[in-house]
Motif scaffolding. Structure first.
Motif, PDB file in Angstrom:
ATOM      1  N   HIS A  40       0.731  -1.071   0.404  1.00 20.96           N
ATOM      2  CA  HIS A  40      -0.259   0.013  -0.565  1.00 20.96           C
ATOM      3  C   HIS A  40       0.525   1.238   0.231  1.00 20.96           C
ATOM      4  O   HIS A  40       0.605   1.928  -0.246  1.00 20.96           O
ATOM      5  N   GLU A  41       1.984   1.213   0.680  1.00 23.10           N
ATOM      6  CA  GLU A  41       2.989   2.329   0.258  1.00 23.10           C
ATOM      7  C   GLU A  41       3.322   2.973  -1.176  1.00 23.10           C
ATOM      8  O   GLU A  41       3.501   4.247  -1.206  1.00 23.10           O
ATOM      9  N   LEU A  42       3.656   1.546  -1.672  1.00 20.88           N
ATOM     10  CA  LEU A  42       4.219   1.912  -3.051  1.00 20.88           C
ATOM     11  C   LEU A  42       2.881   2.588  -3.902  1.00 20.88           C
ATOM     12  O   LEU A  42       3.563   3.112  -4.763  1.00 20.88           O
ATOM     13  N   VAL A  43       1.519   2.129  -3.536  1.00 21.24           N
ATOM     14  CA  VAL A  43       0.563   3.272  -4.200  1.00 21.24           C
ATOM     15  C   VAL A  43       0.325   4.295  -3.668  1.00 21.24           C
ATOM     16  O   VAL A  43       0.238   4.982  -4.800  1.00 21.24           O
ATOM     17  N   MET A  44       0.614   4.717  -2.714  1.00 19.37           N
ATOM     18  CA  MET A  44       0.942   5.767  -1.924  1.00 19.37           C
ATOM     19  C   MET A  44       1.593   7.096  -3.011  1.00 19.37           C
ATOM     20  O   MET A  44       1.716   8.290  -2.979  1.00 19.37           O
ATOM     21  N   SER A 111       0.776  -1.653 -10.161  1.00 26.39           N
ATOM     22  CA  SER A 111      -0.243  -0.187 -10.319  1.00 26.39           C
ATOM     23  C   SER A 111       0.769   0.482  -9.829  1.00 26.39           C
ATOM     24  O   SER A 111       0.267   1.913 -10.812  1.00 26.39           O
ATOM     25  N   SER A 112       1.425   0.944  -8.812  1.00 32.65           N
ATOM     26  CA  SER A 112       2.219   2.248  -8.576  1.00 32.65           C
ATOM     27  C   SER A 112       3.264   2.229 -10.357  1.00 32.65           C
ATOM     28  O   SER A 112       3.540   3.309 -10.249  1.00 32.65           O
ATOM     29  N   LEU A 113       3.893   1.482 -10.525  1.00 31.43           N
ATOM     30  CA  LEU A 113       5.203   1.913 -11.869  1.00 31.43           C
ATOM     31  C   LEU A 113       3.963   2.472 -12.922  1.00 31.43           C
ATOM     32  O   LEU A 113       4.508   3.111 -13.527  1.00 31.43           O
ATOM     33  N   LEU A 114       3.142   1.922 -12.934  1.00 32.47           N
ATOM     34  CA  LEU A 114       1.840   2.093 -14.295  1.00 32.47           C
ATOM     35  C   LEU A 114       1.075   3.817 -14.179  1.00 32.47           C
ATOM     36  O   LEU A 114       1.158   4.625 -14.655  1.00 32.47           O
ATOM     37  N   MET A 115       0.987   4.028 -12.529  1.00 30.53           N
ATOM     38  CA  MET A 115       0.380   5.065 -12.525  1.00 30.53           C
ATOM     39  C   MET A 115       1.747   6.252 -12.366  1.00 30.53           C
ATOM     40  O   MET A 115       1.275   7.557 -13.356  1.00 30.53           O
ATOM     41  N   MET A 116       2.440   5.916 -11.594  1.00 30.44           N
ATOM     42  CA  MET A 116       3.861   7.122 -12.256  1.00 30.44           C
ATOM     43  C   MET A 116       4.688   7.294 -14.150  1.00 30.44           C
ATOM     44  O   MET A 116       4.451   8.083 -14.738  1.00 30.44           O
ATOM     45  N   THR A 117       4.319   5.964 -14.895  1.00 30.02           N
ATOM     46  CA  THR A 117       4.415   5.571 -15.782  1.00 30.02           C
ATOM     47  C   THR A 117       3.877   6.643 -16.333  1.00 30.02           C
ATOM     48  O   THR A 117       4.131   8.050 -17.602  1.00 30.02           O
ATOM     49  N   VAL A 118       2.755   6.371 -16.750  1.00 32.29           N
ATOM     50  CA  VAL A 118       1.668   7.121 -17.325  1.00 32.29           C
ATOM     51  C   VAL A 118       2.019   8.945 -17.061  1.00 32.29           C
ATOM     52  O   VAL A 118       1.716   9.260 -18.380  1.00 32.29           O
ATOM     53  N   PHE A 119       1.869   9.086 -16.006  1.00 31.12           N
ATOM     54  CA  PHE A 119       2.125  11.100 -15.701  1.00 31.12           C
ATOM     55  C   PHE A 119       3.253  11.198 -15.440  1.00 31.12           C
ATOM     56  O   PHE A 119       3.371  12.424 -16.032  1.00 31.12           O
ATOM     57  N   ILE A 120       4.216  10.780 -15.575  1.00 31.43           N
ATOM     58  CA  ILE A 120       5.691  11.236 -16.001  1.00 31.43           C
ATOM     59  C   ILE A 120       5.850  11.214 -17.459  1.00 31.43           C
ATOM     60  O   ILE A 120       6.034  12.577 -17.862  1.00 31.43           O
ATOM     61  N   ASN A 121       5.531  10.436 -18.527  1.00 31.87           N
ATOM     62  CA  ASN A 121       5.719  10.241 -19.769  1.00 31.87           C
ATOM     63  C   ASN A 121       4.587  11.296 -20.569  1.00 31.87           C
ATOM     64  O   ASN A 121       5.071  12.623 -20.906  1.00 31.87           O
ATOM     65  N   LEU A 122       3.378  11.877 -19.375  1.00 29.67           N
ATOM     66  CA  LEU A 122       2.539  13.079 -20.182  1.00 29.67           C
ATOM     67  C   LEU A 122       2.937  14.254 -19.762  1.00 29.67           C
ATOM     68  O   LEU A 122       3.339  15.004 -20.386  1.00 29.67           O
TER      69      LEU A 122
END
Length: 129
Positions: A40-44, A111-122
Motif C-alpha cells: 500500500h505504501e507503493l501505491v501511495m 499499479s504504482s509503476l503504471l501510475m507513475m509511468t503514465v503521468f511522468i510520460n505526460l
C-alpha cells in the motif's frame, strides 16, 4: 463552478504533499515492522507522483485542445511499452528467484509503476510539444 489555473494547481500540489507525507509515514511503519514493501505504501507514492504531475499538467489540460489530446494519446502509447518492459523484467526476476513478492505486493508494485509511468510520460511529452 470552475477552478482557475492557480487554484487547480494548488489543490493538486496540496494533495501531492499530503500523499507524500502519508506514504512516508506508511513506509516508515512497514520498515520498522520488517515487512517492506507491504504494497500500500507503493501505491501511495504512485498517487503522490500522480498528484504532482497533475499539478504541472492542469493548466495545459484544462483546455481540451488538440495539443492536450495528442499528449494524452502519445503518453498512453509510450506507457504501454514501458509496462511491457516492467512485466518482462518482473517475470525474469520471479523466474530466477531474485525477487520474493506475494500477489498483493506484485499488483501494488505494478499499479504504482503504471501510475507513475503514465503521468511522468505526460509531463515529458507536455514539455516536448
Amino acid at each position: 463552478m470552475t477552478l482557475d489555473s492557480k487554484t487547480g494547481q494548488r489543490t493538486y500540489l496540496t494533495f501531492g504533499i499530503l500523499f507524500l507525507l502519508f506514504s512516508a509515514l506508511f513506509t516508515m511503519a512497514t520498515i520498522s515492522t520488517g515487512i517492506f514493501p507491504a504494497g500500500h505504501e507503493l501505491v501511495m507514492i504512485g498517487v503522490s507522483v500522480m498528484s504532482f504531475c497533475l499539478a504541472y499538467l492542469y493548466p495545459q489540460f484544462k483546455e481540451n485542445d488538440e495539443r492536450s489530446r495528442r499528449i494524452r494519446e502519445k503518453g498512453m502509447f509510450y506507457s504501454y511499452f514501458f509496462m511491457l518492459g516492467y512485466m518482462i523484467i518482473l517475470m525474469s526476476l520471479f523466474q530466477f528467484d531474485l525477487l520474493q513478492l506475494d500477489g498483493y505486493q506484485t499488483v501494488c508494485l505494478l499499479s504504482s509503476l503504471l501510475m507513475m509511468t503514465v503521468f511522468i510520460n505526460l509531463v515529458v511529452l507536455a514539455r516536448r510539444y
